[in-house]
Design a protein around this motif. Structure first.
Motif, PDB file in Angstrom:
ATOM      1  N   ASN A 250      -5.512  -4.843   8.720  1.00  7.99           N
ATOM      2  CA  ASN A 250      -6.179  -6.246   8.602  1.00  7.99           C
ATOM      3  C   ASN A 250      -5.309  -7.294   9.480  1.00  7.99           C
ATOM      4  OD1 ASN A 250      -7.367  -8.835   7.912  1.00  7.99           O
ATOM      5  ND2 ASN A 250      -8.109  -8.131   5.948  1.00  7.99           N
TER       6      ASN A 250
ATOM      7  N   VAL B 147     -11.015   0.035   6.161  1.00 10.83           N
ATOM      8  CA  VAL B 147     -11.972  -0.785   7.320  1.00 10.83           C
ATOM      9  C   VAL B 147     -13.226   0.037   7.178  1.00 10.83           C
ATOM     10  CG1 VAL B 147     -12.033  -1.431   9.740  1.00 10.83           C
ATOM     11  CG2 VAL B 147      -9.881  -1.629   8.241  1.00 10.83           C
TER      12      VAL B 147
ATOM     13  N   ARG C  42     -18.143  -5.639   2.505  1.00 13.76           N
ATOM     14  CA  ARG C  42     -16.834  -5.753   2.346  1.00 13.76           C
ATOM     15  C   ARG C  42     -16.406  -6.978   1.215  1.00 13.76           C
ATOM     16  NH1 ARG C  42     -12.688  -9.116   4.275  1.00 13.76           N
ATOM     17  NH2 ARG C  42     -10.545  -8.184   4.169  1.00 13.76           N
TER      18      ARG C  42
END
Length: 635
Positions: free
Chosen positions: A281, A290, A377
């Motif tokens: 990240n 991810v 997310r």
């Protein structure tokens, strides 16, 4: 630490229950993570295992733990989460331990200086189940997913404070009174998110009173005179715009007073349920899961969207069956107009209202499953997609039949009947599902425990022991948040703002519903549900946009109803096209007026804007002074 009345060396704040089959070494490791010093990677909290109850049963789970913290640790947590408190000069400032004595009414007592909700928020910040100090995200993410997916973590919840809860219950719902809700006390005990919901419920109820007062004489004296409802529709248009703008100002005042308006939004970590391939990240500089955005979009547009469209088609199909039933009931009544066939006219609407509620419930579970499967997310992204799915379906499912009757069939008598039946039936079902059913299930689930509680209180005249209290609360239903509560208010707002000009008593029914809703929701919060962790909200979030979108639709709907009225049609006897053009022009003018009104009424009151600007100015000046000081030291 001295042993307190509960037999523990600290004040228990949070309960953590692990599965009964968790291995001993896992428990030992987890407790070490809770108890270890901060420099060793621990949370530096207190934790003790809950002992067996007085009448211990073999099926009791032994892996129940109570967690607390020292006063200094809680103050540290309050500073870390960005808690705002009132300063000696009356402004709201971010709490710091270094300046703690400069805050108003700071006594050095944690129960006085931090609210009950703040105590648990500060403690939750350090809980290793939701917070770890490792540099790599993957370690805590893997642990959380394993605990949740394998069922090792059963539940984690804040413990009720018995004396505080007793005082709150008495001032809130145990006595019927014509006064405002104790919003500050609700915020103190449950947090800002809950207090804002009850504040909005109260505000919405009071905002409906003018509509109700105007609606009663319309209903009593001009029931069959549809032309007179043009005035009511115009009032409706102005009302639904003004109340939402004034609410933003009122909620800003509440949020400032409670210290959440100035509070900076915390950096959002990935959701515990989020999964993907480990990657880098660039924002945090850490390794974390991810998931490709393109893959998520494929899931949304190729699976979720077609599913929502299919559900809307099924809702439309059910609506057409309802109209067939309505036609059959009308034909039976026309052939034999008796008292019983008159009652039969309402049966299709009642059945349809029940089916609507069942479909909404089933769809809600499907929407949650799909949104979870989309693998968002961030929690905010998850909530936005869930709210959008649920709102679209609920709006279509609840209002499609009314739009069809109003603008396709153009049957105002049937529209009045359908609106009244749907509104009354949905309110009865909601009261049953939200108040009576949870209470009945709770009493059934804890029947033996409740009898034991009552016996102890009547015979010994003592409070329930802590061990028994924890076991009782652990068996309570889990509070799932304000989502369903706001959704119910959203639909009620739709019934009032869209079609109440043809059924003026709608506002009266919603006012009565909201009054009972206050007491039933308060009862559930205090007696039926586990205590939730507080949500430091500054506003009602995405629901503000939802209500504003409904008010825009209400402008279009009411303008169309006005254009269809015989009184307005009389001005355009020869040209229907002219009527439509004038209706559209007025509708556009009212929408423009609505948006102008939105800009003219500031969201935040002037005196609060000045205080916020002053605080920002002082922060910048302090930063400049610090930079100059550092430069001088360097030189």
């Amino acid at each position: 630490h001295k042993t307190n009345l509960s037999g523990f060396r600290f004040t228990p704040l949070v309960v953590v229950e692990l599965a009964s089959n968790v291995k001993e070494e896992t428990i030992t490791w987890l407790l070490s993570r809770i108890r270890d010093q901060q420099q060793n990677g621990g949370a530096e909290l207190f934790a003790e295992q809950l002992g067996p109850s007085v009448e211990a049963q073999e099926k009791e789970n032994p892996n129940v733990f109570l967690v607390g913290a020292s006063w200094q640790r809680l103050l540290s947590g309050a500073e870390d989460v960005g808690l705002f408190k009132e300063y000696n000069d009356g402004s709201m400032r971010g709490f710091t331990r270094a300046n703690k004595h400069n805050f108003k009414d700071f006594k050095g007592k944690v129960r006085h200086d931090l609210s009950d909700a703040n105590l648990r928020t500060a403690l939750q910040h350090f809980m290793p189940l939701s917070y770890f100090q490792q540099e790599k995200y993957s370690e805590r993410a893997v642990l959380l997913r394993r605990l949740l997916s394998k069922g090792l973590l059963v539940q984690i919840f804040p413990l009720h404070e018995k004396e505080e809860l007793k005082r709150l219950s008495f001032s809130w719902y145990k006595k019927v009174k014509l006064s405002l809700q104790p919003l500050d006390d609700i915020r103190h005990y449950y947090g800002e998110g809950q207090a804002l919901y009850f504040g909005f419920l109260e505000y919405f109820t009071f905002a409906l009173v003018p509509m109700a007062l105007i609606g009663v004489p319309y209903y009593l004296f001009d029931w069959e005179d549809y032309d007179k409802y043009v005035v009511f529709a115009v009032f409706n248009l102005i009302w639904c715009t003004v109340i939402l703008e004034l609410w933003k100002r009122f909620s800003a005042s509440l949020a400032y007073r409670w210290g959440t308006l100035s509070r900076k939004k915390a950096f959002e970590e990935p959701r515990p349920g989020f999964h993907g391939v480990l990657g880098f990240n660039p924002v945090t500089g850490r390794e974390e899961p991810v998931y490709p955005t393109a893959k998520r979009h494929l899931r949304i547009y190729l699976v979720s969207l077609p599913f929502v469209l299919l559900c809307l088609y099924l809702s439309l199909y059910v609506m057409m069956i309802y109209f067939q039933m309505e036609g059959w009931a009308l034909s039976v009544h026309d052939e034999d107009p008796t008292f019983w066939t008159g009652i039969l006219l309402f049966i299709p609407s009642i059945i349809y209202a029940v089916v609507i509620e069942i479909m909404n419930l089933i769809y809600r579970y499907a929407a949650e499953f799909l949104t979870e499967w989309e693998n968002h997310r961030l929690e905010s992204s998850y909530q936005n997609h869930l709210v959008l799915k649920v709102l679209v379906f609920n709006f279509f499912n609840c209002f499609a039949s009314l739009f069809y009757i109003a603008f396709v069939m153009q049957d105002m008598v049937l529209l009045r009947q359908s609106l009244a039946t749907l509104l009354i039936t949905s309110q009865i079902l909601n009261q049953f599902m939200e108040a009576f059913l949870p209470y009945w299930l709770q009493r059934r689930r804890n029947k033996k425990m409740i009898r034991k509680v009552q016996k102890k209180r009547t015979l010994e005249d003592k409070e329930l022991p802590l061990v028994e209290q924890v076991r009782l609360e652990a068996d309570m239903s889990t509070y799932l948040g304000t989502f369903d509560d706001y959704l119910e208010l959203f639909l009620l707002f739709g019934y009032v703002s869209l079609f109440s000009c043809v059924y003026p008593l709608a506002a009266v029914l919603v006012v009565l519903n909201n009054i009972t809703e206050v007491y039933s929701d308060a009862f559930k919060m205090c007696q039926v549900f586990k205590r939730p962790f507080s949500d430091p909200a500054a506003n009602i979030g995405v629901w503000q946009l939802a209500f504003e979108a409904m008010s825009v639709i209400a402008v279009v709907t009411n303008c169309a109803l006005i254009g269809m009225s015989p009184q307005v049609k009389a001005y355009f006897p020869e040209s229907e096209t002219q009527l439509i053009l004038w209706t559209v022009a007025i509708e556009h003018g009212l929408l423009a007026f609505k948006f102008i009104l939105t800009f003219l009424i500031p969201d935040i009151p002037k005196h609060i804007q000045i205080k916020l600007s002053r605080l920002e100015f002082e922060s910048l000046e302090a930063l400049k002074k610090k930079v100059r000081s550092d430069c001088l030291v360097f030189v």
